[in-house]
Motif scaffolding. Structure first.
Motif, short mmCIF file in Angstrom:
data_model
loop_
_atom_site.label_atom_id
_atom_site.label_comp_id
_atom_site.label_asym_id
_atom_site.label_seq_id
_atom_site.Cartn_x
_atom_site.Cartn_y
_atom_site.Cartn_z
N UNK A 106 0.53 -1.36 0.19
CA UNK A 106 -0.62 -0.02 0.33
C UNK A 106 1.01 1.27 0.20
N UNK A 107 0.03 2.35 -0.92
CA UNK A 107 0.83 3.05 -0.52
C UNK A 107 0.12 4.25 1.19
N UNK A 108 1.05 4.12 1.36
CA UNK A 108 -0.17 5.27 2.83
C UNK A 108 0.72 6.72 2.67
N UNK A 109 1.71 7.13 1.70
CA UNK A 109 2.19 9.27 1.44
C UNK A 109 0.80 9.60 1.13
N UNK A 110 0.86 8.74 -0.38
CA UNK A 110 -0.81 9.75 -0.63
C UNK A 110 -1.70 8.70 -0.30
N UNK A 111 -2.86 8.67 0.53
CA UNK A 111 -3.93 8.43 0.64
C UNK A 111 -4.77 8.69 -0.39
N UNK A 112 -5.52 7.63 -0.82
CA UNK A 112 -6.52 8.57 -2.01
C UNK A 112 -7.47 8.73 -1.52
N UNK A 113 -8.50 9.98 -2.29
CA UNK A 113 -9.31 10.15 -0.90
C UNK A 113 -10.01 9.73 -1.18
N UNK A 114 -10.33 9.40 -1.60
CA UNK A 114 -11.86 8.18 -1.70
C UNK A 114 -11.65 7.18 -0.89
N UNK A 115 -10.39 7.07 0.13
CA UNK A 115 -10.36 5.35 0.90
C UNK A 115 -11.53 5.17 1.49
N UNK A 116 -11.47 3.68 1.59
CA UNK A 116 -12.46 3.02 2.20
C UNK A 116 -11.93 2.70 3.74
N UNK A 117 -12.04 4.41 4.54
CA UNK A 117 -11.46 2.93 5.75
C UNK A 117 -11.72 2.19 6.45
N UNK A 118 -12.72 1.97 6.54
CA UNK A 118 -13.42 1.26 7.49
C UNK A 118 -13.28 -0.57 6.46
N UNK A 119 -12.22 -0.61 5.92
CA UNK A 119 -11.86 -1.84 4.49
C UNK A 119 -10.49 -1.91 5.24
N UNK A 120 -10.10 -0.61 4.87
CA UNK A 120 -8.83 -0.10 5.20
C UNK A 120 -8.53 -0.56 6.33
N UNK A 121 -9.07 -0.56 7.48
CA UNK A 121 -8.45 -0.75 9.03
C UNK A 121 -8.79 -1.85 9.90
N UNK A 122 -9.40 -2.57 8.46
CA UNK A 122 -10.19 -3.85 8.41
C UNK A 122 -9.30 -4.81 8.73
N UNK A 123 -8.14 -4.28 7.08
CA UNK A 123 -7.09 -4.99 6.91
C UNK A 123 -6.19 -5.29 7.93
N UNK A 124 -5.71 -3.50 8.51
CA UNK A 124 -4.94 -3.59 9.60
C UNK A 124 -4.99 -4.39 10.59
N UNK A 125 -6.54 -4.61 10.73
CA UNK A 125 -6.53 -4.99 12.68
C UNK A 125 -6.68 -6.63 12.25
N UNK A 126 -6.21 -7.08 10.66
CA UNK A 126 -6.05 -8.49 10.56
C UNK A 126 -5.00 -8.85 10.91
N UNK A 127 -3.82 -7.85 10.70
CA UNK A 127 -2.44 -8.44 10.52
C UNK A 127 -1.94 -9.27 12.28
N UNK A 128 -2.54 -8.56 13.32
CA UNK A 128 -1.91 -8.89 14.84
C UNK A 128 -2.32 -10.18 14.66
N UNK A 129 -3.72 -11.25 14.34
CA UNK A 129 -3.63 -12.52 14.27
C UNK A 129 -3.71 -13.36 13.69
N UNK A 130 -2.46 -13.08 12.40
CA UNK A 130 -2.36 -13.43 10.84
C UNK A 130 -0.68 -13.67 11.96
N UNK A 131 0.04 -12.60 12.29
CA UNK A 131 1.34 -12.94 13.10
C UNK A 131 1.23 -14.19 13.76
N UNK A 132 0.33 -14.14 14.73
CA UNK A 132 0.39 -14.96 16.10
C UNK A 132 -0.25 -16.39 15.80
N UNK A 133 -0.70 -16.38 14.24
CA UNK A 133 -1.06 -17.50 13.37
C UNK A 133 0.61 -17.93 13.14
#
Length: 196
Positions: free
Chosen positions: A148-175
């Motif tokens: 992902x390009x965090x330097x220029x987040x798109x104006x129409x970013x689906x924030x909820x979807x983006x944050x859900x993807x981030x939230x799934x990182x910790x469970x993936x790492x644990x697994x």
């Protein structure tokens, strides 16, 4: 002292040192370093200091101002990698990737690209072998996030979807940690690194 978790001042010193001695091939910030160390302690085997420390700097040791500067940074690294190893082995649900945050369209957005990039650096340095399909998909989710390009987040970013993807990182790492833990010899569970 090597078992004591880092505080905000310690992370600030790490950031200053990475900025001071970094280059185009080195770890850029504490978030990326956290991801890097997380992968190192999560993998199939213990990675020697001689391999992981130069890899922070893209394979080259910095031109330190003094032995004290090098020792201070190295000691902070050892403390943090040991904290992560212990946490993932003993308190995995307390683990949270150390990601940065930004404001976007009135929302606080957690950015995980650099953390994920560090994790993939750790996978490479630790030379992970191919994973079974379920674990490969978990690593693929981390890899996708790293692109992902965090330097220029798109104006129409689906924030909820983006944050859900981030939230799934910790469970993936644990697994992934649990998978490799189950593959290791008993003597390799949560190794503690000692500074020479």
């Amino acid at each position: 002292m090597q078992a004591q978790p880092l505080n905000a001042a310690d992370f600030s010193l790490i950031e200053d040192t990475l900025l001071k001695h970094g280059n185009d091939h080195s770890v850029l910030n504490p978030s990326e370093l956290d991801g890097y160390f997380t992968a190192l302690v999560s993998g199939p085997k213990h990675v020697e200091i001689e391999a992981w420390f130069p890899a922070i700097w893209g394979g080259q040791h910095p031109d330190w101002e003094s032995p004290e500067e090098a020792r201070q940074f190295f000691d902070l690294c050892v403390r943090h990698i040991n904290t992560l190893a212990r946490q993932l082995a003993e308190e995995p649900h307390a683990f949270v990737p150390r990601c940065e945050q930004t404001e976007h369209q009135g929302h606080t957005v957690t950015l995980a690209e650099e953390w994920c990039f560090g994790y993939l650096r750790g996978v490479q340095v630790a030379n992970w072998p191919p994973l079974p399909t379920p674990q490969a998909e978990l690593l693929g989710a981390i890899s996708d996030c790293a692109e992902q390009d965090n330097f220029e987040l798109p104006a129409d970013l689906d924030v909820a979807s983006h944050q859900q993807q981030v939230a799934e990182l910790a469970p993936a790492v644990r697994a992934l940690h649990d998978y490799w833990l189950s593959q290791r010899a008993p003597t390799l569970h949560a190794p503690q690194i000692k500074a020479p």
